[in-house]
Structure formats: C-alpha cells, structure tokens
Design an enzyme around this catalytic site. Structure first.
Site, PDB file in Angstrom:
ATOM      1  N   HIS A  67       0.855  -1.269   0.121  1.00  0.00           N
ATOM      2  CA  HIS A  67       0.080  -0.137   0.005  1.00  0.00           C
ATOM      3  C   HIS A  67       0.911   1.199   0.122  1.00  0.00           C
ATOM      4  O   HIS A  67       0.616   2.097  -0.881  1.00  0.00           O
ATOM      5  CB  HIS A  67      -1.008  -0.005   1.175  1.00  0.00           C
ATOM      6  CG  HIS A  67      -1.532   1.313   1.383  1.00  0.00           C
ATOM      7  ND1 HIS A  67      -2.934   1.508   0.980  1.00  0.00           N
ATOM      8  CD2 HIS A  67      -1.209   2.421   2.211  1.00  0.00           C
ATOM      9  CE1 HIS A  67      -3.365   2.655   1.368  1.00  0.00           C
ATOM     10  NE2 HIS A  67      -2.355   3.307   1.870  1.00  0.00           N
ATOM     11  N   GLU A  68       1.828   1.384   0.901  1.00  0.00           N
ATOM     12  CA  GLU A  68       2.792   2.490   0.947  1.00  0.00           C
ATOM     13  C   GLU A  68       3.614   2.649  -0.550  1.00  0.00           C
ATOM     14  O   GLU A  68       3.757   3.754  -0.876  1.00  0.00           O
ATOM     15  CB  GLU A  68       3.770   2.394   2.094  1.00  0.00           C
ATOM     16  CG  GLU A  68       3.089   2.222   3.342  1.00  0.00           C
ATOM     17  CD  GLU A  68       2.012   3.444   3.748  1.00  0.00           C
ATOM     18  OE1 GLU A  68       2.227   4.585   3.199  1.00  0.00           O
ATOM     19  OE2 GLU A  68       1.080   3.361   4.199  1.00  0.00           O
ATOM     20  N   HIS A 115       1.729   4.549  -2.969  1.00  0.00           N
ATOM     21  CA  HIS A 115       1.745   5.805  -2.942  1.00  0.00           C
ATOM     22  C   HIS A 115       2.990   6.473  -3.499  1.00  0.00           C
ATOM     23  O   HIS A 115       3.353   7.624  -4.301  1.00  0.00           O
ATOM     24  CB  HIS A 115       1.940   6.325  -1.560  1.00  0.00           C
ATOM     25  CG  HIS A 115       0.451   6.475  -0.696  1.00  0.00           C
ATOM     26  ND1 HIS A 115      -0.594   6.943  -1.165  1.00  0.00           N
ATOM     27  CD2 HIS A 115       0.305   5.563   0.499  1.00  0.00           C
ATOM     28  CE1 HIS A 115      -1.607   6.668  -0.271  1.00  0.00           C
ATOM     29  NE2 HIS A 115      -1.169   5.888   0.831  1.00  0.00           N
ATOM     30  N   GLU A 129      -5.685   7.050  -1.332  1.00  0.00           N
ATOM     31  CA  GLU A 129      -5.688   5.910  -0.210  1.00  0.00           C
ATOM     32  C   GLU A 129      -6.314   4.680  -1.283  1.00  0.00           C
ATOM     33  O   GLU A 129      -5.950   3.525  -0.892  1.00  0.00           O
ATOM     34  CB  GLU A 129      -6.389   6.413   0.839  1.00  0.00           C
ATOM     35  CG  GLU A 129      -5.518   7.294   1.680  1.00  0.00           C
ATOM     36  CD  GLU A 129      -4.101   6.851   2.287  1.00  0.00           C
ATOM     37  OE1 GLU A 129      -3.928   5.646   2.074  1.00  0.00           O
ATOM     38  OE2 GLU A 129      -3.452   7.695   2.246  1.00  0.00           O
TER      39      GLU A 129
END
Length: 423
Positions: A278-279, A282, A358
């Site tokens: 997930h990070e 970004h 997100e």
C-alpha cells in the site's frame, strides 16, 4: 458592545457544540447496511460485543472532541483580538526591544504560550480518553514531554513563518500574499525534506527493521515496483500507543517507509507485506509530489482570500481591537483565525482527494500482493486496534477521514477476491 460580541461568540460555540453532540450521539446512523450484514465488513463478525460497544463509545467521543476543538481555537483567536489582549502583547514586545524581528519573536512567544494554556484541556482530555479506552499506553510524563516538544517545534516553525509574513506585509502593502506564497514553496519542500531526519526523531527512536527476513521480502516488493529502497524503518511506538500504523514520509533521498513496532507485533507477515505494498503504491503513483502540488495551489488561493479578508476585517474592527493595521503583529490572531477557518472549509475537498489516493494505494496493494484475504484481515485488525467505526457518520467522513472507511476498504478487497476467483 465588546461584551455583547463576546457573549454572542460564546453562545454560538455552545450551540454548535450541542448540535454536534446531538448529531453524533442521537442522529447519526453508523449501522452497517443490510446487504453487508454477516459479511467480512460487518464488525459483528470480527469484533466481540465489548469491542463493538467500546468502538462506538470511543469513536463518538473522539469525533465530538474534534468538532469542538476547531471552533474552540477560533473562539480563542477572536476573543484575544476583541479584548485587546493581542494589542497588549504587541505593546509588551515593543517595550522590550526596538527591533521588529525580536518584537515579533516576543509577541509570538506570549501568543503561543496563551494558546498552549487555553487549548491544553482539550489535549489532556483527549489523552485521558485514549488511556481509558487503552489506545494510549503512554505515561503522563512522556505525554507531557511530547506536548512541550510540540510547543517548541511549533514555536520555532511559526517564528520563521510569521517573521516572513509580516516582513512581506511591511514591504509589499498590497501584494504581500503573493510574495509569501512564492517563499512558501521552497520552505514547504524543505520542511518535508527534513521532517524524517530532524523533527520525527525528536519524538521517537527510528532504526532499520530488525526482522531481516521480513525486510528482504519487503525490499523484494520494492524492487518489483522499481522503488530504490535500501532500508525499511521501524519506530518504537509501543510505549505510547496500541494503535497500528505505517507510512511514507519525506521527499527525495530523505524519503522513508516506516512501520510502527505495534504493527510488527500484532500483524502477520502477509498483512505487513500488504501494508508495505500500500505504501509503495503511494510512491509509484507519486502521491507525495501530487500532494505538494495541490498544497501549493491551495496555499495560493488561501493566502489571496486571507489577504482580502484581513484588510476588510482590520479596517472595520481594528480600532476596537486596538490593532493599528494589517502589518502590525497584533493582527496575527486574525490571520490565524481566517486561515484556520479556510482550512477547515477546504477539508472536505482535501480529504476527498486523500481518500481517492488511499483507494488507489489499496488497489495497488491488492494487485501487487494478489492476497485480498490479507487485506481483509489487515483492515479488520486496524479497526480492532484503533476502536474505529467501520461505517462512520457522513459529517465525520467528509471532515475527518483522509482514508476510505473500513466498510469501503474491506468491500474493495472482497470484490477483488471475487474477481480473481472468477478469472
């Protein structure tokens, strides 16, 4: 007249607080839609009865404190202007020094100290509730140390910002906001660059991830995503909280992927890898740089509106406040009040953009790991650890949530699982 305006402001604050209390505790519906009953998104399937009760209680209290805190700050700025306290701070500063820069620092210290004292009850109340509901594990002395660090870091940062703003006001009577905006761009980037290596370590200890086997798996994911990462950092948060978190901070060579030690202790490797993916999403989607660009645009509009409203307000009320002009440092509470209100008004938009980013990062994690089950478990564990509402009230979502709701995130993972099974 002054007392009448003050009384109206106080009454308005209490009426707003009462309305938000009634909305959060009696009107807002946080129940799961019928179609999701019994699914993995239904908190009744992964929280016990006590956890369900505590999550509702704690979330409502935390949300109420949020909606009370912002207007409370506005009330403070307004009253400190209305009763001439800001003007008194400026007079004290002028008596102490003939240098404008030193006068500004002295004035800002008194204003910051007054703000710290007045808002301390809210901070302490929030701390007490987080301790009561076992979210916080931090002892009072450690918490108070963080509050004092916050004060001095905030004071040092504000000293630079306020000095620049009021010097530009004195130099450029009409276009000061444009000069401030231009200077804010390199300053903002600089602050993001030093945040992970200068400011964050003031609060916690950061060190390379100790689980080297897990670090190898994470770096393998990073290599797959073409991310030039050499280390993953963990931070000692277990002495302060039971909550779970991971994040990306900084820009350029100072960017870091950080895991809280609570996350490492309470999630399995698959869940940690999902969070890391997930990070990385970004990073791949360049959300940090897009965020900087959006911040620059919002700052341009915000400073222009602030300049117009300050001129109008000070010209109309300056004599009552004993503020001689916009360029006088005693006008700072008006600047802070206006910018705070504008930021709050813009938060539904900025939060919507954040939720979109997100969601994109969640989608990236699902596609990279191809493990939606780990995603579902991660979101459920985050809900349990933070006593979060799976389906928060609408006003809470648009004003507070920079992430999708847990209902939305779990459903996304389940839909992805179904798509994979159909293929």
């Amino acid at each position: 007249m002054i007392r009448k305006w003050a009384m109206r402001a106080v009454i308005a604050y209490f009426l707003f607080g009462t309305a938000m209390y009634v909305y959060l505790f009696f009107i807002a519906d946080t129940a799961i839609p019928q179609m999701y009953k019994g699914t993995s998104a239904d908190p009744a399937t992964f929280l016990n009865a006590r956890e369900l009760m505590l999550s509702e209680e704690y979330s409502n209290i935390r949300n109420l404190l949020f909606f009370l805190n912002k207007p409370y700050q506005w009330l403070f700025y307004y009253l400190i202007l209305l009763f001439g306290i800001s003007a008194a701070f400026e007079r004290w500063a002028k008596k102490t020094s003939k240098w404008f820069s030193l006068q500004t620092l002295i004035y800002l210290f008194w204003l910051s100290l007054a703000s710290f004292i007045v808002t301390f009850p809210f901070a302490y109340t929030s701390y007490l509730f987080s301790k009561t509901y076992q979210i916080s594990t931090q002892v009072f002395s450690s918490w108070m140390r963080d509050q004092l660090i916050d004060f001095w870091v905030g004071y040092a940062t504000m000293a630079v910002v306020v000095l620049v703003i009021y010097m530009m006001m004195r130099k450029y009577k009409k276009r000061w906001w444009l000069a401030v905006w231009v200077l804010s761009i390199p300053f903002s980037i600089f602050m993001m660059f030093i945040q992970p290596v200068v400011i964050d370590p003031l609060y916690n200890d950061f060190y390379p991830l100790q689980n080297k086997q897990l670090e190898t798996k994470i770096l393998s994911l990073a290599d797959e995503a073409d991310i030039p990462a050499e280390h993953v950092y963990e931070v000692d948060m277990s002495t302060k909280t039971n909550a779970l978190n991971a994040y990306v901070t900084g820009v350029g060579s100072n960017s870091r992927i950080v895991l809280w030690d609570t996350t490492l202790e309470r999630l399995d490797d698959e869940e940690v890898l999902f969070i890391m993916a997930h990070e990385m999403g970004h990073y791949v989607e360049k959300h940090i740089y897009k965020g900087i660009a959006g911040y620059i645009l919002l700052t341009f509009a915000g400073l222009w509106i602030t300049a117009k409203l300050m001129d109008l307000w000070v010209n109309k009320r300056g004599k009552i406040w004993k503020v001689e002009g916009t360029a006088n440092i005693s006008s700072l509470p008006a600047f802070l009040l206006i910018t705070s209100v504008l930021l709050f008004a813009a938060s539904p938009l900025t939060n919507w953009v954040s939720r979109y980013q997100e969601t994109r990062a969640d989608q990236y994690a699902l596609e990279m790991t191809e493990d939606p089950a780990a995603g579902v478990r991660t979101f459920q564990d985050l809900t349990r650890a933070g006593l979060s509402q799976v389906n928060p009230p609408y006003l809470v979502k648009i004003f507070r949530y920079g992430h999708p709701t847990m209902l939305e995130r779990i459903n996304m993972a389940e839909e992805f699982k179904q798509q994979v099974s159909e293929e």
